[in-house]
Design an enzyme around this catalytic site. Structure first.
Site: not given
Length: 805
Positions: A391, A463
């Site tokens: 991320e 995710e």
């Protein structure tokens, strides 16, 4: 020949490091004797300050070096030290390492004193202020500290195999009767003077005795880097349902003497992400996985082989997934080896979480990629390297280097990089993205074209869910149901998107986290299981996608008072059976089949219960067939959603019954009480049968509880010490007389051990949502052992173990 000696026992530990610890005469009487794997600080289950494990600690151990080692190469390997360490031998610094998630090896031959004891000291820095990944900003998981993976010595001849990298080339033909052409390529790195030696390679299918020679003599010609290319006849492929493994033995031979050998467990397989999906051995497979943290209650990362392997088994055999992402760092080889053995595919990635540091930090991150690829590339289960910090923002110069390192060291696997943003710079082979767009009402996922601008490259969801809907085992029923349904929504949506290669849900288990995340008690309740690996309701969404074991569960306890206004809402059946039969007070109501599920893209989707009456009104009341059907439809709607906001059809049925057929309001109330409410009457008993191949394979009974009992089960009861201590995991639940979990039972449990075992963590714990757990570890002694589990409202449970050393 290779001789490995494990150094996991007889360590001395101090929570503070003193420079004098490197000296042989240092008084270690004040240090604590420990065994590896070890955490520098055991923590409570929850509500603790993460600073307690952030320390600079010291570990000391004596190493006796026999005289016969003189002239050999003695290599010291530490598989995992969190997170920065300096290593001293006989008061000399012999090395340092700056990553808590990869191994490091040092040649200690010249520092050892042969024929006597040597003092090994390790300074371990577990502070999160370190300028190395994953540190530098907040992190959504605790990082713990200590020497938490194996430590060992390899005693080798001056010429030895430094590294063997195996990979295969497979040409899958259309004719299944013909032997597939499979080639084994071995990139071999040799240490020492290689003149006058040759290589030999042998193969056998793992678990068999039929070893055969692949290469009799491969002349090295004095080179230190060799590539061998060998045809392998009749090779079986590594598949997720049939993960055939081979043991490839590579030897260095001089004359008639075997100088060194390395045995690698290996699988022949072709794994490829394409723009339209993921292919294993040219067969398209939708990846259905979960993310895994390597942490456990109390001891963080410090668990031995048995617990690492157990997690792989839970993922594949209980949860029914076909892949796992090792978020957000490389994990134990024991875990990866088990993934190899059972056919569980792995996406593993470099350490880090959102933050990118300065140039020195980046240099260490690139080194982490190098170590990750070299150390893990022989695992056939690994299908993708993660070469971006999870991320993180785009940094093309940095990520160009991480990609180059991964591709140079392993040209045969693709790379990905987990993003939280769309349309970001794509240097990797696969666009991997955390899609948190689903909020319960929105579509389960976004289509590929909205996320990546490069439609020619593969796309993977790394995710979903997680923080979007944290769920505790003791949350109210409708919250737990919503959690499960959200997982079903995303799985179904991704299954329907041909251009999405698959997905990894967040996540396998709850985990301890920093103050900035979680629910304030230092736990992120994002798992489909709790921290003890007890399943929450959402776990059944994954478990029911496989057919190896029959799954049957209900989303409700059928206690209407748990719901607002006593309206049941939607009640779901979770099952992978051929059909599910529903009975109310032993009266057959309805048989549901998989086609009844609104989830059309899933192999087995949740099925909503839409009938609580069956033929009872038609059989027992004086109505016409049409009237009975209409009344049944109206009552079933009221049973689920109550009297508010009735749809026009139900209002019309009620008006017709009263105005045309003369039904009085009191009669309607009596019908409701008789067939829906059951208030004040004999308790309603619901029974569900899972039918598989014409037989009742599983049964669930729901009725008001009148008794309860303590249930506990250990994952294994024959404990065996090998390189270090063994650990058994014990799941504990409070169940009613029909073995239904009592979700709001949160009372204390007392734990006590007998014999050569000890408890990990606290001896007094509490149920959380009707479940909890315990871990017991061996102590280096043999004999009979037991765990006693006591609770004030139930009988004592005793689990007996045998321990061998």
């Amino acid at each position: 020949m290779k001789n490995r000696i494990y150094l996991n026992n007889e360590w001395y530990f101090s929570e503070t490091f003193e420079p004098e610890m490197i000296r042989a005469q240092y008084d270690r009487s004040g240090m604590k004797e420990v065994r590896i794997p070890h955490t520098c600080k055991e923590t409570p289950f929850h509500y603790f300050d993460e600073h307690v494990y952030q320390m600079v600690s010291g570990y000391c151990r004596l190493i006796h070096a026999p005289k016969e080692w003189d002239g050999k190469c003695v290599l010291l390997t530490m598989d995992g030290v969190a997170h920065d360490c300096e290593v001293y031998l006989n008061e000399q610094k012999i090395g340092e390492h700056h990553c808590g998630y990869t191994a490091f090896t040092m040649d200690i031959s010249r520092v050892l004193c042969y024929g006597q004891d040597n003092i090994l000291t390790v300074k371990v820095d577990s502070r999160e202020s370190l300028n190395i990944p994953p540190f530098g900003h907040v992190i959504d998981y605790m990082t713990y500290g200590g020497i938490y993976r194996d430590v060992y010595l390899d005693i080798k001849e001056p010429v030895y195999l430094e590294d063997v990298f195996l990979h295969s080339e497979i040409q899958i033909g259309a004719d299944p009767e013909k032997d597939m052409p499979v080639r084994l390529l071995s990139d071999i790195c040799l240490h020492g003077n290689t003149h006058g030696i040759y290589l030999q390679q042998l193969i056998r299918e793992k678990g068999t005795e039929n070893e055969r020679i692949l290469v009799e003599k491969w002349d090295v010609n004095g080179n230190s880097e060799i590539t061998m290319d060998t045809a392998v006849a009749h090779a079986k492929l590594w598949e997720i349902d049939h993960p055939t493994l081979y043991e490839i033995k590579t030897r260095i031979i001089k004359g008639e003497e075997i100088l060194d050998e390395k045995v690698i467990s290996f699988g022949f397989r072709k794994a490829e992400f394409r723009k339209d999906g993921f292919y294993l051995n040219d067969k398209k497979i939708k990846i259905r996985g979960l993310n895994r943290h390597q942490s456990y209650p109390y001891v963080g990362y410090a668990m031995p082989a048995s617990m690492q392997r157990r997690d792989a088994d839970i993922l594949k055999q209980e949860l029914g997934v076909n892949a796992v992402r090792t978020s957000h760092y490389p994990q134990s080889h024991y875990f990866l080896e088990r993934c190899d053995e059972i056919g569980l595919m792995v996406f593993t990635e470099m350490p880090g979480w959102q933050h990118i540091g300065d140039e020195k930090w980046k240099e260490q991150a690139i080194e982490n990629v190098r170590e990750m690829v070299i150390q893990y590339r022989n695992h056939p289960s690994i299908i993708l390297w993660g070469v971006r910090i999870n991320e993180s923002r785009d940094d093309d110069a940095f990520y160009k280097k991480t990609n180059e390192v991964a591709h140079k060291l392993d040209p045969y696997r693709q790379t990905g990089g987990v993003r939280a943003g769309k349309k970001s710079s794509l240097l990797e082979d696969v666009y991997t993205y955390n899609d948190f767009s689903h909020d319960g009402s929105t579509p389960g996922c976004e289509p590929k074209k909205r996320v990546t601008s490069d439609m020619e490259k593969p796309y993977l969801v790394s995710e979903y869910n997680g923080h979007m809907y944290p769920t505790k085992a003791f949350d109210w029923e409708e919250h737990r149901v919503e959690h499960a349904i959200r997982h079903a929504n995303v799985l179904d949506a991704i299954a329907g998107e041909e251009e999405i290669t698959g997905s990894f849900g967040w996540c396998m288990t709850d985990y301890n986290t920093h103050k900035d995340f979680g629910s304030g008690d230092r736990i992120c309740y994002h798992g489909v299981m709790d921290m003890f690996r007890n399943p929450k309701l959402a776990a059944d969404i994954y478990a029911m996608q496989q057919d190896e074991q029959v799954v049957l569960s209900l989303s409700s306890t059928m206690d209407i008072g748990e719901h607002p206004a006593c309206n049941r809402g939607k009640t779901w059946i979770f099952s992978n059976a051929d059909s599910i039969r529903m009975y109310k007070n032993d009266r057959f109501i309805k048989e549901y089949v998989p086609q009844d599920s609104p989830y059309k893209n899933l192999l087995h989707g949740p099925i909503e219960i839409d009938d609580y009456i069956g033929t009872a009104i038609a059989d027992e009341e004086n109505f016409s067939k049409k009237q009975a059907a209409e009344i049944k439809e109206a009552l079933n709607h009221v049973a689920r959603f109550g009297f508010s906001n009735l749809p026009k059809k139900v209002i019309w049925i009620a008006l017709k019954m009263m105005l045309i057929h003369g039904m009085k309001p009191q009669q309607a109330v009596e019908l409701y009480n008789r067939y829906i409410g059951d208030w004040g009457e004999k308790a309603t008993v619901y029974r569900f049968e899972a039918i598989k191949d014409g037989n009742v394979a599983k049964e669930v009974i729901k009725e008001p509880m009148t008794g309860m009992h303590l249930w506990a089960e250990a994952d294994h009861i024959e404990l065996k010490e090998d390189h270090t201590y063994d650990v058994a995991a014990v799941r504990i639940r409070m169940l009613d007389e029909n073995n239904n979990q009592l979700y709001f039972y949160n009372e204390p449990v007392l734990l006590e051990t007998e014999g050569p075992v000890e408890l990990i963590g606290e001896s007094t714990i509490s149920f959380h949502g009707g479940m909890c757990g315990a871990y017991i570890k061996t102590t280096g002694r043999e004999g009979k052992a037991a765990l006693l589990i006591r609770n004030a409202q139930s009988q004592e449970v005793r689990i007996e173990f045998s321990v061998t050393v």
